[in-house]
Write a protein that holds these residues in place. Structure first.
Motif, PDB file in Angstrom:
ATOM      1  N   VAL A 320       1.092  -1.157  -0.154  1.00 40.60           N
ATOM      2  CA  VAL A 320      -0.389   0.117  -0.296  1.00 40.60           C
ATOM      3  C   VAL A 320       0.961   1.366  -0.071  1.00 40.60           C
ATOM      4  O   VAL A 320       0.443   2.254  -0.448  1.00 40.60           O
ATOM      5  CB  VAL A 320      -0.968  -0.112   1.272  1.00 40.60           C
ATOM      6  N   VAL A 321       1.727   1.658   0.472  1.00 44.65           N
ATOM      7  CA  VAL A 321       2.932   1.871   0.725  1.00 44.65           C
ATOM      8  C   VAL A 321       3.404   2.906  -0.313  1.00 44.65           C
ATOM      9  O   VAL A 321       3.549   3.976  -1.281  1.00 44.65           O
ATOM     10  CB  VAL A 321       3.993   2.890   1.512  1.00 44.65           C
ATOM     11  N   THR A 322       3.930   1.392  -1.839  1.00 50.28           N
ATOM     12  CA  THR A 322       4.731   1.539  -2.058  1.00 50.28           C
ATOM     13  C   THR A 322       4.021   2.234  -3.822  1.00 50.28           C
ATOM     14  O   THR A 322       3.272   2.868  -4.457  1.00 50.28           O
ATOM     15  CB  THR A 322       5.847   0.632  -3.023  1.00 50.28           C
ATOM     16  N   ALA A 323       2.181   1.524  -3.376  1.00 49.97           N
ATOM     17  CA  ALA A 323       1.115   2.066  -4.451  1.00 49.97           C
ATOM     18  C   ALA A 323       1.014   3.035  -4.438  1.00 49.97           C
ATOM     19  O   ALA A 323       1.064   4.671  -5.526  1.00 49.97           O
ATOM     20  CB  ALA A 323       0.371   1.372  -4.311  1.00 49.97           C
ATOM     21  N   HIS A 324       0.873   4.431  -3.104  1.00 54.02           N
ATOM     22  CA  HIS A 324       0.425   4.953  -2.544  1.00 54.02           C
ATOM     23  C   HIS A 324       1.585   6.119  -2.994  1.00 54.02           C
ATOM     24  O   HIS A 324       1.718   7.252  -3.574  1.00 54.02           O
ATOM     25  CB  HIS A 324       0.514   6.058  -1.050  1.00 54.02           C
ATOM     26  N   ILE A 325       3.159   6.121  -3.654  1.00 56.51           N
ATOM     27  CA  ILE A 325       4.172   6.788  -3.146  1.00 56.51           C
ATOM     28  C   ILE A 325       3.989   6.470  -4.938  1.00 56.51           C
ATOM     29  O   ILE A 325       4.203   7.799  -5.143  1.00 56.51           O
ATOM     30  CB  ILE A 325       5.441   6.046  -2.760  1.00 56.51           C
ATOM     31  N   TRP A 326       4.207   5.572  -5.937  1.00 58.74           N
ATOM     32  CA  TRP A 326       3.992   5.653  -7.293  1.00 58.74           C
ATOM     33  C   TRP A 326       3.142   6.812  -8.101  1.00 58.74           C
ATOM     34  O   TRP A 326       2.966   7.156  -8.794  1.00 58.74           O
ATOM     35  CB  TRP A 326       3.287   3.888  -7.538  1.00 58.74           C
ATOM     36  N   ARG A 327       1.963   6.383  -7.018  1.00 56.43           N
ATOM     37  CA  ARG A 327       0.722   7.652  -7.480  1.00 56.43           C
ATOM     38  C   ARG A 327       0.660   8.847  -7.278  1.00 56.43           C
ATOM     39  O   ARG A 327       1.179   9.860  -8.180  1.00 56.43           O
ATOM     40  CB  ARG A 327      -0.731   7.497  -7.086  1.00 56.43           C
ATOM     41  N   GLY A 390      -6.764  -0.157  -4.415  1.00 53.67           N
ATOM     42  CA  GLY A 390      -7.380  -1.480  -4.702  1.00 53.67           C
ATOM     43  C   GLY A 390      -6.394  -1.669  -5.948  1.00 53.67           C
ATOM     44  O   GLY A 390      -5.513  -2.735  -5.565  1.00 53.67           O
ATOM     45  N   ARG A 391      -6.788  -0.766  -6.640  1.00 55.12           N
ATOM     46  CA  ARG A 391      -6.164  -1.369  -8.474  1.00 55.12           C
ATOM     47  C   ARG A 391      -4.840  -1.206  -7.994  1.00 55.12           C
ATOM     48  O   ARG A 391      -4.113  -2.089  -8.536  1.00 55.12           O
ATOM     49  CB  ARG A 391      -7.081  -0.866  -9.186  1.00 55.12           C
ATOM     50  N   LEU A 392      -3.902  -0.165  -7.403  1.00 53.92           N
ATOM     51  CA  LEU A 392      -2.284  -0.229  -7.879  1.00 53.92           C
ATOM     52  C   LEU A 392      -1.608  -1.216  -6.822  1.00 53.92           C
ATOM     53  O   LEU A 392      -0.728  -1.570  -6.831  1.00 53.92           O
ATOM     54  CB  LEU A 392      -2.028   1.767  -6.939  1.00 53.92           C
ATOM     55  N   VAL A 393      -2.853  -1.445  -5.637  1.00 53.78           N
ATOM     56  CA  VAL A 393      -2.021  -2.607  -4.844  1.00 53.78           C
ATOM     57  C   VAL A 393      -2.205  -3.747  -5.728  1.00 53.78           C
ATOM     58  O   VAL A 393      -0.584  -4.718  -5.430  1.00 53.78           O
ATOM     59  CB  VAL A 393      -3.001  -2.286  -2.977  1.00 53.78           C
ATOM     60  N   GLU A 394      -3.170  -4.022  -6.141  1.00 53.12           N
ATOM     61  CA  GLU A 394      -3.149  -5.408  -7.079  1.00 53.12           C
ATOM     62  C   GLU A 394      -2.345  -5.114  -8.344  1.00 53.12           C
ATOM     63  O   GLU A 394      -1.494  -6.644  -8.612  1.00 53.12           O
ATOM     64  CB  GLU A 394      -4.515  -5.124  -7.736  1.00 53.12           C
ATOM     65  N   MET A 395      -1.414  -4.321  -8.806  1.00 52.84           N
ATOM     66  CA  MET A 395      -0.276  -4.380  -9.576  1.00 52.84           C
ATOM     67  C   MET A 395       1.180  -4.386  -8.569  1.00 52.84           C
ATOM     68  O   MET A 395       1.000  -5.018  -9.876  1.00 52.84           O
ATOM     69  CB  MET A 395      -0.536  -2.878 -10.320  1.00 52.84           C
TER      70      MET A 395
END
Length: 500
Positions: A320-327, A390-395
């Motif tokens: 979740v942290v990685t997905a948040h940072i990516w966005r 949730g979609r970014l976390v899935e990726m």
């Protein structure tokens, strides 16, 4: 021509040092005690000491305590890409039984004994004359050992946890007593402070260790310094990650950039990455355990239930942290006046995956080499703006799940056929749970362990929050970001907005 080559080598050396952070040593950052109500703090630079006056008293070489066979030592394709040095510093407070002089004696003796178990470390890098492949000659020519002192006390040098260029004085990067082409693969410097504390600075060629194996090396060094058995039996067989014969690249590898190395150029150090000067702001974003729980709750709502659109999402703290940072990173380069063109451009996220447990059979626990490959996820900036967390976390989950035995072998074989490096818009490098500061030496654990940090806009670092960990307050994390001013302002706005 020689001048141009030297400039290119300096640029490549700068890239190598920066790239090292995504593969090995990154600093933990202590939490500022004054937190905002939301729990997230953007830490501005604290007052930093500009120079640490250090006097070198002794420079020597440490040789293996027992004879080692002089023979070539095979390096995997992962090792060969990482042919550059990385420096780390481990700060220790004063100890009543272990003065810095006594520590230096213990470390020097432990080094001599540990070199018998890590036979490659006292050797030298060489190119095989026939194959032109990089390898280590196990010639027992030793590792470097430096004893120094500083005019400062440990508490005088400022915030240990904030990356400070002055810390360079606490590490020896090369041995002046040796020729340029005969430098050791490891150098240890012990610098005493006036308070009785000291710093242990280590420079090591990345071809020798990755983060996990370096921590095992430190654990073994600490054990021998305490006259105890090795904590982990080293496995030096790098052929466990040798390319297949013939190589079989069975997957596309968009996460890697193929390089065209001119004929006659030293392929062990490709000189291709430019490093255009750019003014970068540097900030540390702190995520408290509550912040991370909030992100996980958001992602779980998207991914939970029988009717979930994102059933593959693993809602872990890292994901979740990685997905948040990516966005935040992808959208930080989009201006408010954008005509939509930048929203259609792709953003590729890279992050490291330990392949030890993913291989068939798994690598031995004590494998000493580099066993980390790069996973990836790709989306357009418009998708990253519109998709739920949730979609970014899935990726992110799918990227790591892609790293099967066959995929890892394909990536290693790709390196046998091609010369290249991981390639993407942003690399999230996690040192969240490596635990260098957890190593127990005879004189105690480090107050703080860090590398020399080099700032790049395409590398974002995740490092542990030492205060919340030490107070059992949860598993917080600090995010180290370097961006141009306007992009940093956008990143900061997006970072905080997503947490509300």
């Amino acid at each position: 021509m020689k001048k141009n080559l030297d400039v290119r080598r300096r640029k490549q050396a700068k890239f190598n040092l920066d790239f090292a952070m995504c593969c090995l040593f990154l600093p933990p950052i202590e939490r500022d005690r004054a937190e905002k109500k939301m729990g997230t703090v953007c830490q501005e630079p604290p007052p930093l000491i500009r120079d640490i006056k250090v006097t070198v008293h002794d420079t020597s070489l440490v040789f293996p305590a027992d004879p080692i066979p002089n023979e070539p030592f095979f390096l995997s394709n992962i090792d060969k890409v990482l042919n550059f040095d990385v420096q780390t510093i481990h700060f220790f407070p004063a100890h009543v039984e272990f003065t810095p002089d006594r520590v230096a004696e213990r470390l020097k003796d432990a080094l001599a004994r540990i070199l018998v178990h890590y036979k490659f470390l006292s050797g030298r890098l060489r190119l095989d004359a026939m194959t032109r492949q990089l390898q280590i000659e196990c010639n027992s020519e030793g590792v470097g050992f430096v004893v120094a002192s500083s005019e400062c006390g440990l508490d005088d040098i400022g915030d240990l946890v904030y990356p400070n260029p002055a810390f360079e004085r606490l590490v020896t990067k090369s041995m002046d007593i040796l020729q340029h082409d005969n430098q050791p693969l490891g150098i240890v410097q012990v610098t005493s402070f006036t308070c009785g504390g000291f710093a242990m600075g280590i420079s090591a060629n990345h071809a020798t260790f990755d983060g996990l194996s370096f921590k095992m090396f430190l654990q073994n060094l600490a054990a021998l310094a305490a006259d105890k058995p090795l904590a982990v039996e080293p496995c030096n067989d790098r052929r466990l990650l040798a390319a297949r014969s013939p190589p079989r690249v069975s997957f596309p590898h968009p996460e890697r950039l193929k390089l065209n190395v001119p004929q006659g150029q030293d392929a062990s150090r490709p000189l291709v990455f430019t490093d255009a000067p750019e003014e970068l702001d540097f900030k540390i974003f702190k995520l408290s355990p509550k912040d991370i729980a909030r992100l996980k709750e958001k992602a779980a709502k998207d991914a939970g239930g029988l009717d979930s659109s994102y059933p593959k999402a693993r809602v872990t703290s890292f994901n979740v942290v990685t997905a948040h940072i990516w966005r935040c990173k992808a959208l930080s380069s989009c201006t408010d006046a954008d005509d939509g063109g930048s929203k259609s451009r792709s953003s590729t996220l890279l992050y490291a995956v330990d392949i030890r447990p993913r291989l068939e059979p798994p690598l031995p626990r004590g494998y000493t080499g580099n066993a980390v490959l790069t996973a990836y996820a790709t989306a357009t900036r418009g998708e990253l703006e519109e998709w739920p967390l949730g979609r970014l976390v899935e990726m992110v989950t799918e990227g790591a799940g892609r790293m099967t035995d066959e995929y890892a072998r394909s990536a290693i074989d790709w390196g046998e056929v091609n010369m290249g490096f991981p390639h993407g818009e942003v690399l999230v490098s996690s040192w969240w749970r490596l635990g260098f500061a957890d190593v127990e030496y005879p004189w105690g654990r480090p107050r703080y362990s860090c590398p020399l940090v080099y700032r790049r806009k395409d590398i974002i670092l995740l490092v542990p929050d030492m205060v919340t960990a030490s107070q059992n307050g949860g598993d917080g994390v600090n995010v180290l970001v370097a961006l141009p001013g306007p992009e940093m302002a956008k990143f900061q706005s997006l970072f905080h907005k997503s947490l509300t």
